[in-house]
Design a protein around this motif. Structure first.
Motif, PDB file in Angstrom:
ATOM      1  N   HIS A  26       0.833  -1.210   0.000  1.00 37.37           N
ATOM      2  CA  HIS A  26       0.000   0.000   0.000  1.00 37.37           C
ATOM      3  C   HIS A  26       0.867   1.260   0.000  1.00 37.37           C
ATOM      4  N   LEU A  27       1.899   1.254   0.827  1.00 39.33           N
ATOM      5  CA  LEU A  27       2.769   2.429   0.913  1.00 39.33           C
ATOM      6  C   LEU A  27       3.479   2.676  -0.422  1.00 39.33           C
ATOM      7  N   ASP A  28       3.898   1.611  -1.090  1.00 43.45           N
ATOM      8  CA  ASP A  28       4.499   1.764  -2.423  1.00 43.45           C
ATOM      9  C   ASP A  28       3.477   2.343  -3.406  1.00 43.45           C
ATOM     10  N   TYR A  29       2.254   1.885  -3.300  1.00 41.95           N
ATOM     11  CA  TYR A  29       1.144   2.344  -4.140  1.00 41.95           C
ATOM     12  C   TYR A  29       0.913   3.834  -3.919  1.00 41.95           C
ATOM     13  N   ILE A  30       0.875   4.248  -2.648  1.00 43.21           N
ATOM     14  CA  ILE A  30       0.663   5.664  -2.313  1.00 43.21           C
ATOM     15  C   ILE A  30       1.820   6.512  -2.830  1.00 43.21           C
ATOM     16  N   THR A  31       3.049   6.015  -2.633  1.00 43.59           N
ATOM     17  CA  THR A  31       4.222   6.745  -3.140  1.00 43.59           C
ATOM     18  C   THR A  31       4.123   6.943  -4.649  1.00 43.59           C
ATOM     19  N   ALA A  32       3.671   5.928  -5.350  1.00 42.79           N
ATOM     20  CA  ALA A  32       3.519   6.020  -6.805  1.00 42.79           C
ATOM     21  C   ALA A  32       2.517   7.120  -7.180  1.00 42.79           C
ATOM     22  N   PHE A  33       1.447   7.239  -6.421  1.00 47.36           N
ATOM     23  CA  PHE A  33       0.469   8.288  -6.701  1.00 47.36           C
ATOM     24  C   PHE A  33       1.108   9.666  -6.603  1.00 47.36           C
ATOM     25  N   PHE A  34       1.925   9.865  -5.570  1.00 50.85           N
ATOM     26  CA  PHE A  34       2.508  11.194  -5.373  1.00 50.85           C
ATOM     27  C   PHE A  34       3.659  11.480  -6.333  1.00 50.85           C
ATOM     28  N   THR A  35       4.168  10.455  -7.033  1.00 54.28           N
ATOM     29  CA  THR A  35       5.145  10.712  -8.095  1.00 54.28           C
ATOM     30  C   THR A  35       4.450  11.178  -9.366  1.00 54.28           C
ATOM     31  N   ARG A  36       3.132  10.945  -9.430  1.00 53.76           N
ATOM     32  CA  ARG A  36       2.327  11.315 -10.608  1.00 53.76           C
ATOM     33  C   ARG A  36       2.794  10.581 -11.865  1.00 53.76           C
ATOM     34  N   ASP A  37       3.353   9.396 -11.690  1.00 56.38           N
ATOM     35  CA  ASP A  37       3.850   8.591 -12.813  1.00 56.38           C
ATOM     36  C   ASP A  37       2.826   7.497 -13.119  1.00 56.38           C
ATOM     37  N   PRO A  38       2.098   7.588 -14.238  1.00 57.01           N
ATOM     38  CA  PRO A  38       1.067   6.591 -14.556  1.00 57.01           C
ATOM     39  C   PRO A  38       1.605   5.164 -14.588  1.00 57.01           C
ATOM     40  N   GLY A  39       2.797   4.980 -15.146  1.00 55.91           N
ATOM     41  CA  GLY A  39       3.383   3.649 -15.219  1.00 55.91           C
ATOM     42  C   GLY A  39       3.663   3.080 -13.840  1.00 55.91           C
ATOM     43  N   ALA A  40       4.204   3.904 -12.940  1.00 59.25           N
ATOM     44  CA  ALA A  40       4.509   3.455 -11.583  1.00 59.25           C
ATOM     45  C   ALA A  40       3.230   3.088 -10.836  1.00 59.25           C
ATOM     46  N   ILE A  41       2.166   3.856 -11.076  1.00 64.05           N
ATOM     47  CA  ILE A  41       0.882   3.574 -10.418  1.00 64.05           C
ATOM     48  C   ILE A  41       0.320   2.253 -10.908  1.00 64.05           C
ATOM     49  N   ARG A  42       0.343   2.034 -12.213  1.00 66.40           N
ATOM     50  CA  ARG A  42      -0.183   0.775 -12.766  1.00 66.40           C
ATOM     51  C   ARG A  42       0.592  -0.424 -12.230  1.00 66.40           C
ATOM     52  N   ARG A  43       1.907  -0.281 -12.155  1.00 68.85           N
ATOM     53  CA  ARG A  43       2.731  -1.398 -11.676  1.00 68.85           C
ATOM     54  C   ARG A  43       2.467  -1.677 -10.198  1.00 68.85           C
ATOM     55  N   ALA A  44       2.369  -0.616  -9.387  1.00 66.51           N
ATOM     56  CA  ALA A  44       2.112  -0.798  -7.953  1.00 66.51           C
ATOM     57  C   ALA A  44       0.744  -1.420  -7.726  1.00 66.51           C
ATOM     58  N   CYS A  45      -0.234  -0.984  -8.499  1.00 68.70           N
ATOM     59  CA  CYS A  45      -1.589  -1.527  -8.396  1.00 68.70           C
ATOM     60  C   CYS A  45      -1.593  -3.002  -8.767  1.00 68.70           C
ATOM     61  N   ALA A  46      -1.004  -3.336  -9.913  1.00 67.05           N
ATOM     62  CA  ALA A  46      -0.993  -4.723 -10.389  1.00 67.05           C
ATOM     63  C   ALA A  46      -0.243  -5.634  -9.419  1.00 67.05           C
ATOM     64  N   ARG A  47       0.871  -5.146  -8.880  1.00 68.50           N
ATOM     65  CA  ARG A  47       1.670  -5.951  -7.956  1.00 68.50           C
ATOM     66  C   ARG A  47       0.878  -6.245  -6.687  1.00 68.50           C
ATOM     67  N   HIS A  48       0.202  -5.243  -6.158  1.00 68.75           N
ATOM     68  CA  HIS A  48      -0.554  -5.444  -4.922  1.00 68.75           C
ATOM     69  C   HIS A  48      -1.761  -6.363  -5.145  1.00 68.75           C
ATOM     70  N   LEU A  49      -2.494  -6.167  -6.238  1.00 70.65           N
ATOM     71  CA  LEU A  49      -3.675  -6.996  -6.484  1.00 70.65           C
ATOM     72  C   LEU A  49      -3.280  -8.444  -6.779  1.00 70.65           C
ATOM     73  N   ALA A  50      -2.138  -8.635  -7.445  1.00 69.77           N
ATOM     74  CA  ALA A  50      -1.667 -10.002  -7.699  1.00 69.77           C
ATOM     75  C   ALA A  50      -1.308 -10.689  -6.390  1.00 69.77           C
ATOM     76  N   SER A  51      -0.696  -9.950  -5.475  1.00 68.08           N
ATOM     77  CA  SER A  51      -0.352 -10.501  -4.167  1.00 68.08           C
ATOM     78  C   SER A  51      -1.619 -10.858  -3.390  1.00 68.08           C
ATOM     79  N   ALA A  52      -2.623  -9.973  -3.455  1.00 69.77           N
ATOM     80  CA  ALA A  52      -3.893 -10.232  -2.765  1.00 69.77           C
ATOM     81  C   ALA A  52      -4.577 -11.469  -3.344  1.00 69.77           C
ATOM     82  N   GLN A  53      -4.465 -11.645  -4.659  1.00 70.56           N
ATOM     83  CA  GLN A  53      -5.087 -12.810  -5.284  1.00 70.56           C
ATOM     84  C   GLN A  53      -4.423 -14.099  -4.813  1.00 70.56           C
ATOM     85  N   ARG A  54      -3.105 -14.097  -4.743  1.00 67.16           N
ATOM     86  CA  ARG A  54      -2.406 -15.298  -4.274  1.00 67.16           C
ATOM     87  C   ARG A  54      -2.808 -15.630  -2.837  1.00 67.16           C
ATOM     88  N   THR A  55      -2.926 -14.593  -2.006  1.00 69.57           N
ATOM     89  CA  THR A  55      -3.312 -14.805  -0.618  1.00 69.57           C
ATOM     90  C   THR A  55      -4.719 -15.357  -0.530  1.00 69.57           C
TER      91      THR A  55
END
Length: 298
Positions: free
Chosen positions: A259-288
């Protein structure tokens, strides 16, 4: 949402605007505040009067200015800004988590109404929303049967969740820096850091924080159908996987970091970083989530 909850939520968001402006700054006009806060001008006036009474503003009309810096704890508690239906949902989710509710559990709406301190109508409306998805089945004599989930059900829901959240994340990115959601996101970041610091004693509290975090992101792209569907997503992804108690503290600590990585990505205003952080977190949640289902759920 009750009018009092609307006012309190607007007050908290207005505090964010005032805090960002700083002492001595002019306060936006009522019309602008109404648009930025998403409430009526009547509610805006009530907010301004209350902020003046509390010493955060001075002056009147277009001559209002910020009188002093806003304290971190100046707002209303989150619970008081929720609609009654949202409070029922939150209490129900907490009840399921703390009670270790399993598939096959019988749910009595009269008992829930007593425990939650609400009317049975609110309980019944909440449970009815789940019944159409086959997760809860109405039984005679005010009873409900919780039926649980399958991996097929969860997989289908994950596809929808990722689509919704990626869309909402890009919508949040497009909002101006003055939008209240950025202040709320920064406050959410502080909540994550506080929880991480006390993770040994408070790891159970992650469920609620997780729920509010993802709802905040989805609020950037309001959609009544998504909002309704997200109740089901909440039940499955923020609570069901925790019925597997193995490594719960460790799993929640990892998720907080994501989540913290996701939030950091938002404040960088980098669309690519946001998409990657979102996908990484949701993939982890799916595995769990998939790992939490018992063989009989497959």
């Amino acid at each position: 949402m009750k009018s009092d909850a609307v006012f309190k939520a607007a007050f908290n968001d207005a505090l964010g605007i005032v805090a960002a402006a700083g002492a001595g700054a002019s306060v936006p006009a009522e019309t602008e505040l109404s648009q930025r806060l998403g409430v009526s001008r009547t509610t805006v006036r009530k907010v301004l009067v209350t902020m003046t009474e509390r010493g955060y503003l001075v002056g009147e009309g277009r001559n209002r200015v910020v009188a002093r810096d806003v304290q971190i704890d100046a707002g209303f508690p989150v619970e008081e800004t929720m609609a009654a239906s949202t409070q029922v949902e939150r209490q129900f989710m907490e009840w399921m988590l703390r009670g270790d509710t399993k598939p096959g559990t019988l749910i009595n709406e009269l008992e829930l109404a007593r425990v939650f301190g609400v009317g049975t109508t609110g309980i019944r409306e909440f449970l009815n929303r789940f019944s159409r998805f086959g997760l809860i089945e109405k039984r005679p004599n005010s009873g409900w049967l919780f039926k649980g989930f399958t991996t097929a059900f969860a997989s289908e829901l994950f596809e929808i969740r990722e689509m919704f959240e990626q869309r909402s994340a890009m919508a949040l990115l497009s909002l101006p820096p003055t939008a209240p959601i950025w202040t709320r996101l920064r406050a959410m970041e502080r909540e994550h850091l506080d929880l991480l610091r006390d993770i040994d004693e408070r790891f159970h509290d992650f469920s609620d924080l997780d729920n509010r975090f993802h709802r905040l992101i989805n609020s950037a792209a309001p959609n009544r159908f998504i909002d309704d569907f997200y109740d089901i997503i909440t039940l499955i992804f923020h609570y069901h996987y925790q019925w597997n108690k193995r490594d719960e503290r460790h799993r929640n600590e990892i998720a907080i970091g994501e989540h913290l990585d996701y939030i950091t990505a938002f404040f960088t205003r980098d669309p690519g970083a946001i998409r990657r952080a979102c996908a990484r977190h949701l993939a982890s949640a799916q595995r769990t989530m998939m790992g939490s289902l018992t063989p009989s759920d497959q």
